[in-house]
Scaffold this motif. Sequence first.
Motif: not given
Lengths: 199, 217
Positions: B75-101
């Motif tokens: 919805r934010f980017t309007g682009d499938h490829a960009d959205a895929s990259d951003l979603a992957q980035d969000a999950f990786v950042r979440a994984y890195r910070g999981l101990a802080r959840f």
Amino acid sequence: MSHLSRDERLLALEGGLEAPRQAHLASCRSCRTDVDALGRVLARVRAVDVPEPSPLFWDHLAARVGDAIAREPAPSPDRGWWSPRLAWAAVAVVIVTAGAGYLTRSRPPTPVVASSTAVSGDPVDQRRSPNVGESGADDGWALIAAVADQVADQVADDAAFAPQVGQAELSVSALSADERRALAGELAAELAPRRNREG
Amino acid sequence: MDVWQTRMPWPATLAMAGSEQQDTAPTAPDAPPAVADLSGLDDRALVAATVAGDRSAFDVLVRRHQRAIYGVCHRFTGDHADASDLAQDAFVRAYRGLARFKGDAAFGTWLHRIAVNVCLTRAAARTPPLDPLDPLELADLRGERPDDPLRRAQDTARVKAAIARLPRKQRMTVILRVYHELPHDVIARTLGSTVGTVKANFFHALQNLRKLLEERP
């Protein structure tokens, strides 16, 4: 009666506008025109759908994420933002930065001389070890350099922060030998309790 | 019916941010669960299993939340490829910070906050699209039938282009409010903002969209 405020126009769009103000809206052509126009915009925005990706895409995305996290270290409680290690690194950064800023304000920067590690020809090494030749056998400088080097790596690793290489070292490279000894004393005093605990 | 064919509903856990309620009911067993059992665990148990070293538990979290996260990014980017990259980035950042959840909010809320930050950060690093709207998107279609598929497709493209031209925080506010139907206070927490600012952003976004959609070449 006054026209609808911004919040009241939002309430009119989304529901929840109080009866007296509803009465105003019904009787005020200016407010009604504005709310109707915004309502038409909202309806057009709501009508926009996101195309459904291929069913295979979800497996593909999950696999991509799996590959990416396979390259990451396991999330450990020790890697939390306020882990003791990072807290001490933050303390050291503050001390080094504040000390360097205060001391360098009172004197011009010392010219950078060739370092012993620069002989290797590695440009990274050259940037990360300024003024090492000047320090000679100065234990205080060695401590500052070691802490600064450690801090930059820890902060970059743990906080996804990307300082320029050698930034902390460059900050303290302009200090005189006396200033370095003073700063090293501060650092040693701060780090001593932690080292004692670990030792 | 697939949620994306109509509207992406905000996960129930997000509407209950801060509560103890979980996405799924089963409780974590004492012993580490077998891989086959992971999908039955709630988010909190999966987070604990991941932090304990079971990466396959995080895969279950990814599969559980990827549609919603991808949806925000698309919805934010309007682009499938960009959205895929951003979603992957969000999950990786979440994984890195999981101990802080710490579980103060639902995992979904926390994850969406990361995705929103990833989107806003990426948008800040990029030059916003300033090209004028496509003339085809600006065609006056008022005389055509409203149920004409071509007209609908053109109107959709035009509205998407207008949303893409909004300032990034206004754009994200519209996405979270309109498409995920989040209350203003949850949007405020997600964006690290105040309810008043969220309302102002939403109102100004609608006004800007009105101007953009009324533009004529």
